[in-house]
Design an enzyme around this catalytic site. Sequence first.
Site, PDB file in Angstrom:
ATOM      1  N   HIS A 115      -2.123   6.283   4.357  1.00  0.00           N
ATOM      2  CA  HIS A 115      -0.981   6.521   4.783  1.00  0.00           C
ATOM      3  C   HIS A 115      -0.382   7.983   3.468  1.00  0.00           C
ATOM      4  CE1 HIS A 115      -1.206   2.926   5.639  1.00  0.00           C
ATOM      5  NE2 HIS A 115      -0.560   2.215   4.834  1.00  0.00           N
ATOM      6  N   CYS A 156       0.313  -1.242   0.070  1.00  0.00           N
ATOM      7  CA  CYS A 156       0.004   0.664   0.296  1.00  0.00           C
ATOM      8  C   CYS A 156       0.918   1.060  -0.073  1.00  0.00           C
ATOM      9  CB  CYS A 156      -1.207  -0.314   1.129  1.00  0.00           C
ATOM     10  SG  CYS A 156      -0.753  -0.143   3.013  1.00  0.00           S
TER      11      CYS A 156
END
Length: 343
Positions: free
Chosen positions: A242, A130
Amino acid sequence: MGYKVAVVGATGNVGREMLSILAERGFPADEVIAVASRRSQGTEVSFGDKTLKVQALEHVDFSDVDICVMSAGGSISKEWSPKIGAQKCVVIDNSSAWRYDEDVPLVVPEVNADAAAGFTKKYIIANPNCSTAQLVVALKPLHDKANIKRVVVSTYQSVSGAGKDAMDELFTQTRAIFVSDPVEPKKFPKRIAFNLIPHIDVFMEDGFTKEEWKMTAETKKILDPKIKLTATCVRVPVFVAHSEVVNIEFENAITADEARSILREAPGCLVVDKHEPGGYITPYEAAGEDATYISRIREDITVENGLTMWVVSDNLRKGAALNAVQIAEVLINRGLLKPKKAA
């Protein structure tokens, strides 16, 4: 004639997101089946305005399934992806099990969609980590312009990247602190509530963690093997999305204004970069969104041809589920995969 799609790991965070995105994007599927472990058999999950009953993985016949999006962990994928691929069902795998296999394409559609055509060797395509996915989406258009030599990236990764138990731990610890209950780390090595943990995945012999190694290896495979990259990956008390500080050294000159203009036109990127309080994107705003957001673009005066920027993206979507669905769309839109029913 539409496609038949299986979502393996349908009861997990990413699996549920995959079902949601397939429905949102109107994926051309005549049938979608939800698959998980035997203990989840019969569980109901949402797919658009429908409800699907989960089937046990070992009971599913993949011979009439066209695409399997897999988010069930590395060990499950290692065992099952070759079996599923052998039935000419393309597996798009979200784990790290196949990312470094030379015969398996590692694909981010905005960056290297052409690589998807290589799926025929094993009928498996890998989804990147990710933190890597959002990074390469932002790097690709700048690399095309000025040729990246070196990247230093520091990540601020949400707990959802470690699964539902990690999200529950952040919630439980936060509540415990407010009511003066003891805080007990279980999923993480140290307390995560109101804290930062500079440690994601296992430590390697050179002192880097495997998460940091993944970012290096995957960026080289997806974007350019000549790029030098070093990463420091930090877990932060954020539920979803993130964030990354990315410092880039280029071979050729590029200004912050040029970078801003290039990224505004780049697929998957959304620039929000005002030099004022609040003129940037935070994880809170990125959660639930598809774009990779880029802010704080500025010239790095410590190196020749250097830029620094802030990159934020929803790790459950672009970092996992959305990227997998986009890969499936590439296979269909480029005519690389025909429905078995039509055949």
